[in-house]
Design a protein around this motif. Sequence first.
Motif, short mmCIF file in Angstrom:
data_model
loop_
_atom_site.label_atom_id
_atom_site.label_comp_id
_atom_site.label_asym_id
_atom_site.label_seq_id
_atom_site.Cartn_x
_atom_site.Cartn_y
_atom_site.Cartn_z
N VAL A 204 0.83 -1.20 0.00
CA VAL A 204 0.00 0.00 0.00
C VAL A 204 0.88 1.26 0.00
O VAL A 204 0.57 2.25 -0.65
CB VAL A 204 -0.92 0.01 1.24
N TYR A 205 1.97 1.18 0.72
CA TYR A 205 2.84 2.35 0.84
C TYR A 205 3.89 2.42 -0.27
O TYR A 205 4.39 3.47 -0.59
CB TYR A 205 3.55 2.34 2.20
N LEU A 206 4.20 1.24 -0.82
CA LEU A 206 5.22 1.19 -1.86
C LEU A 206 4.79 0.21 -2.94
O LEU A 206 4.96 -1.00 -2.80
CB LEU A 206 6.56 0.75 -1.25
N ARG A 207 4.23 0.77 -4.01
CA ARG A 207 3.62 -0.09 -5.03
C ARG A 207 4.63 -0.95 -5.78
O ARG A 207 4.28 -1.96 -6.37
CB ARG A 207 2.84 0.76 -6.03
N ASP A 208 5.89 -0.53 -5.78
CA ASP A 208 6.91 -1.30 -6.50
C ASP A 208 7.13 -2.69 -5.93
O ASP A 208 7.66 -3.56 -6.60
CB ASP A 208 8.26 -0.58 -6.42
#
Lengths: 258, 447
Positions: free
Chosen positions: A165-169
Motif C-alpha cells: 500500500v505504501y510502496l507499489r513497487d
Amino acid sequence: MRTIKELFQYREMIFSLIRKDLRGRYKGSVLGILWTFINPLLQLAVYTVVFSVLVPTNIDKFYIFLFVGLVPWLFFNTSLVGGSTSVVSQENLIKKIYFPRQVLPISYVTSGFVNMLLTFLVIFAVLILSGFGVNVKVVWALPLVMLVEYLLALGIAMITSALTVYLRDLEYILGILAMCWMYLTPILYEVDIIPEQYRKLIYFNPMTGVIMCYRDILYYKQFPHLGTLGLATVVGVVFLIAGFVIFERLQKHFVEEL
Amino acid sequence: MLTDKVTSVKNQNVIEVNDVYKKFKNYHDKSHNLKEKVLHRERNRYDESWVLKGISFEVKQGEAVGLIGRNGCGKSTTLKLLTKIIYPDRGNIEIKGRVSSLLELGAGFHPDLSGYENIYLNAAVFGLTRKEIDKRVDEIVRFSELQDYINNPIRTYSSGMYMKLAFSVAINVNADILLIDEILGVGDVSFQKKCFEKLMEIKDSGTTIVIVSHSTDQIERICDRSIWIEDGVIRKEGTPVDIHKEYLEAMEERRLLRKQMEKEQRENAAKQEQEKADSDKRNRRRKERQEIERRREERRQRRLEGDTGEDTSKTLEELQKQTASELQKQRELEEKAALERAKQQEVANSTVPDETPIEVKRVEFFKREANRLELVVKEKNFEIERLNSVVRQKELEVNRVISEKDAEIQRLENVVEEKEDEVERLNAVILEKEEELDRVNLLMMED
C-alpha cells in the motif's frame, strides 16, 4: 485478541471472498476449474523433460521428487507475490466501509491454500497410479506440515500486502525475489548437494524446512525429522505474529495512502 | 447477540470520543513507487491540515445524535473515524457494539451477481454470519420492494433500484450503532418515507444513531441531540431545535458576510475599471481640445491669406476668357470689313473712267459684300455686348455667393467657438466633480 474475535465475526466475509476468488479464477475459460489441475501437471511435465532428458540428474523418480516440492512452493509463491496486491486491489472497498482489513490477505492466502489442497488430489493420483505408493503410517503428518506452511505464507502475505500500500513497487520486486527464493530452496535439488560450508545457511530459509518435511512424508515415505518440523512450526508462528503486528500498525493509514 | 437492547442499561456510553485530532496530508504530487520516492524527494512534500482539532463527545445507548456544520468542518471525518475507516492521530475512540454505516451504500456489490447473491455479499461485508443473513434475507428483499428483480444480475438495475437494495441491506443489519451520512434521499418519495419510518423504528428498538446531515429538519425529527462542529472543534451541543436556530443564524450571518465581502471585491474591481475609463476619457477630451485648437488656427491662417474659395473664381475666369476671345473676333471682323471698304473704294476709283459692265458688276458685288460684313460685325458687336452683360451678371452673382458663404462661415465659426467654450466649461465641471468624488471616497475610506 480483539482482532481475532472480530475476524471470527467476519468469517462469512472471508468465506464469500474465497468463494468469489475460486469461482472467478478461471471464469470465462473453456476448461474452467480443470486448470487448477492442468496447470501444475504441465509445469511438472516441463521440469521433468528438462531434468530427465536435457539435464539428467541421478535422483530416482525425479518427477515425483520435484512434484511434491513444487506444488507447496507454488502456493507459497502465490501468497508472496499475489498476496501483496490483495489489499491494494480492494481499494474501493477499503475506502468505503469498515471491516477488519486482515480479511483481505487471509482470504487471498486461504483461497490459494484451497487451490493447493485440490492440487494435492492430483499428487495423490500420480503417486498411486504410477505405483510409487503412499505410506499411510506417516501421511497423517501432512496436514500439520500444510498448516505450518499456511501460517508462514499468511504471515508473509500480511507483511507484503500492507507494505505494498505504501510502496507499489514491492509487487514487482517480490516477483524477482520469489524467483531467487525458489532456487535457494531445495526444490530442484537435494540439500546434500550444497557444499558443507554453505549448508547451514540454507536452513535460515524458512521454506527449506517446510519443503523437506513434504518430501520426507511423500517421497521418502518417512516421518519428518522432528527438529526440522519443530523449527518450521516455530518460524511459521513467529512470521504469523509478526505479520499481524505489522499489518495492524500499517493498516491505520490505508485509506489515506490509497 | 441482539437480545433485548432496550432493556440493557440505557445510560451506558456506547460511543466515547476523547480529544480526537486528525490531520490530512495533502501531497503536492503523490508518488507511490520507489523510483519516484527516491529520485523526486521534493514531490513527496505535503501540506498538513488538521481537520479535527480536539473533539470529545459521548453518545449513550439508544441515543440519536446529529452532527451539523458547514462543508469541510470535519463532521464527515468524525463519522469516518467512528466507522474505523480512518484512525485518529491523537486521542482515542471507544465503541461498543456492532457498527453499521450508511456512508457508502453498496460496498462490495458485484455487478454480475444477482440481487439475492449480492445481499449475501454485502451483508457479509457488514460482518454478518451466514446464519444471520439467512434470517434477514427475506426481510431485506421485502423492504427493498425488488422481489421481481431479485434474481437478475444487478448490472441490469437502475441506479434507484441499486440504492434501494443497498439501503435495505444496510438498514437491516441490526447493528447496535448506525452511522448515517446524508442518505435519506434514496429512491422515490414513498421509499424515503419508508426509510424514515424504519429509522424511527430502529431508534425505538434501542439502536444508537449518529447522523451527519445538512437537513436540520431531518435531524430535528430523529435526533435527541445535535453537535455543531466548526473548523474541527465542537462549537456547541444541545437540543436540536436550539442548536439549529443558532446554527442557521450563524450560517446566514456568514453568508451575508461573504456576500458583503464579495460585493466589496466586486465594487473595488468596478472602481478600478471606472478609474481607467475616466482617465481614458480625460485623454480623449484633451486630444479633442487640441484638435479644435489646431483647426481654429488653420482657419485663422487661411483668412489672413485672403483665400476665399476656388469655385467662384474659376467660373469668373472662364467668362473673362470667353469675353476676350469674342473681342478678338470682333476686331478681326472690323479689320476685314475695313479692308473690303478700302478695296471697294479702290475699285470705285478705278472704274470711274471706263465704267465697263464687268467692272460695275464687281463693284456691286463688293458693295453687297461690304454690307453683309457690316451686318455681321453689328451682329457680333451685339453678341459681345450680350456676353459682357452675362459676365457682369455672373460676376455679381459670384460676389453675392462669396459674401453669403463668408457670412455663413462667420456664423459657423461663432457657433464652433460657442460650442468649444461650452465643452471647456463642461470639462471644468467634470474635473470639479471628479475632485469632489475623490474627496468623498477618501472620506469614506477614512470612515
